[in-house]
Design a protein around this motif. Sequence first.
Motif, mmCIF file in Angstrom:
data_model
loop_
_atom_site.group_PDB
_atom_site.id
_atom_site.type_symbol
_atom_site.label_atom_id
_atom_site.label_comp_id
_atom_site.label_asym_id
_atom_site.label_seq_id
_atom_site.Cartn_x
_atom_site.Cartn_y
_atom_site.Cartn_z
ATOM 1 N N ILE A 13 -46.190 -8.624 7.011
ATOM 2 C CA ILE A 13 -47.279 -8.418 7.752
ATOM 3 C C ILE A 13 -47.089 -8.271 9.084
ATOM 4 N N ALA A 14 -46.610 -9.296 9.826
ATOM 5 C CA ALA A 14 -46.303 -9.441 11.107
ATOM 6 C C ALA A 14 -45.215 -8.066 11.584
ATOM 7 N N LYS A 15 -44.298 -7.968 10.523
ATOM 8 C CA LYS A 15 -43.399 -6.993 10.999
ATOM 9 C C LYS A 15 -44.058 -5.696 11.014
ATOM 10 N N GLN A 16 -44.921 -5.335 9.962
ATOM 11 C CA GLN A 16 -45.508 -4.079 9.931
ATOM 12 C C GLN A 16 -46.503 -3.587 10.764
ATOM 13 N N LEU A 17 -47.290 -4.742 11.264
ATOM 14 C CA LEU A 17 -48.181 -4.690 12.336
ATOM 15 C C LEU A 17 -47.450 -4.241 13.610
ATOM 16 N N ARG A 18 -46.376 -4.912 14.012
ATOM 17 C CA ARG A 18 -45.322 -4.640 15.202
ATOM 18 C C ARG A 18 -45.026 -3.252 15.199
ATOM 19 N N GLU A 19 -44.688 -2.751 13.941
ATOM 20 C CA GLU A 19 -43.998 -1.336 13.939
ATOM 21 C C GLU A 19 -45.296 -0.368 14.097
ATOM 22 N N LEU A 20 -46.515 -0.761 13.365
ATOM 23 C CA LEU A 20 -47.416 0.315 13.698
ATOM 24 C C LEU A 20 -48.019 0.293 15.211
ATOM 25 N N GLU A 21 -47.821 -1.022 15.773
ATOM 26 C CA GLU A 21 -48.228 -0.854 17.282
ATOM 27 C C GLU A 21 -47.204 -0.089 17.988
ATOM 28 N N VAL A 38 -56.517 -12.618 16.799
ATOM 29 C CA VAL A 38 -55.981 -11.391 17.033
ATOM 30 C C VAL A 38 -56.741 -10.271 16.181
ATOM 31 N N GLU A 39 -57.092 -9.251 16.768
ATOM 32 C CA GLU A 39 -57.606 -8.192 16.070
ATOM 33 C C GLU A 39 -56.966 -6.893 16.190
ATOM 34 N N TYR A 40 -56.884 -6.027 15.092
ATOM 35 C CA TYR A 40 -56.019 -4.765 15.397
ATOM 36 C C TYR A 40 -57.041 -3.803 15.022
#
Length: 71
Positions: A13-21, A38-40
């Motif tokens: 999850i963290a990896k995917q969120l970093r990539e999307l960011e 943290v909110e996205y």
Amino acid sequence: MKKTVPTISERIIAKQLRELEADGIISRKVFNEVPLRVEYYLTEYGESIYPIVRDMRKWGHMHLKHLQNLV
């Protein structure tokens, strides 16, 4: 995400969120609270892919119905 896909690991999850960011699709807001929160959010650019995702979801539902009719 964890509730939607319970088998996914926190690391993925963290990896995917970093990539999307990094791609500018989401933005992150960190709240200095205990515990840390943290909110996205989708960026304007991220919102531009919504019609594509919606159409893919629609196709996925049609595909499932098609498969059920084959059985």
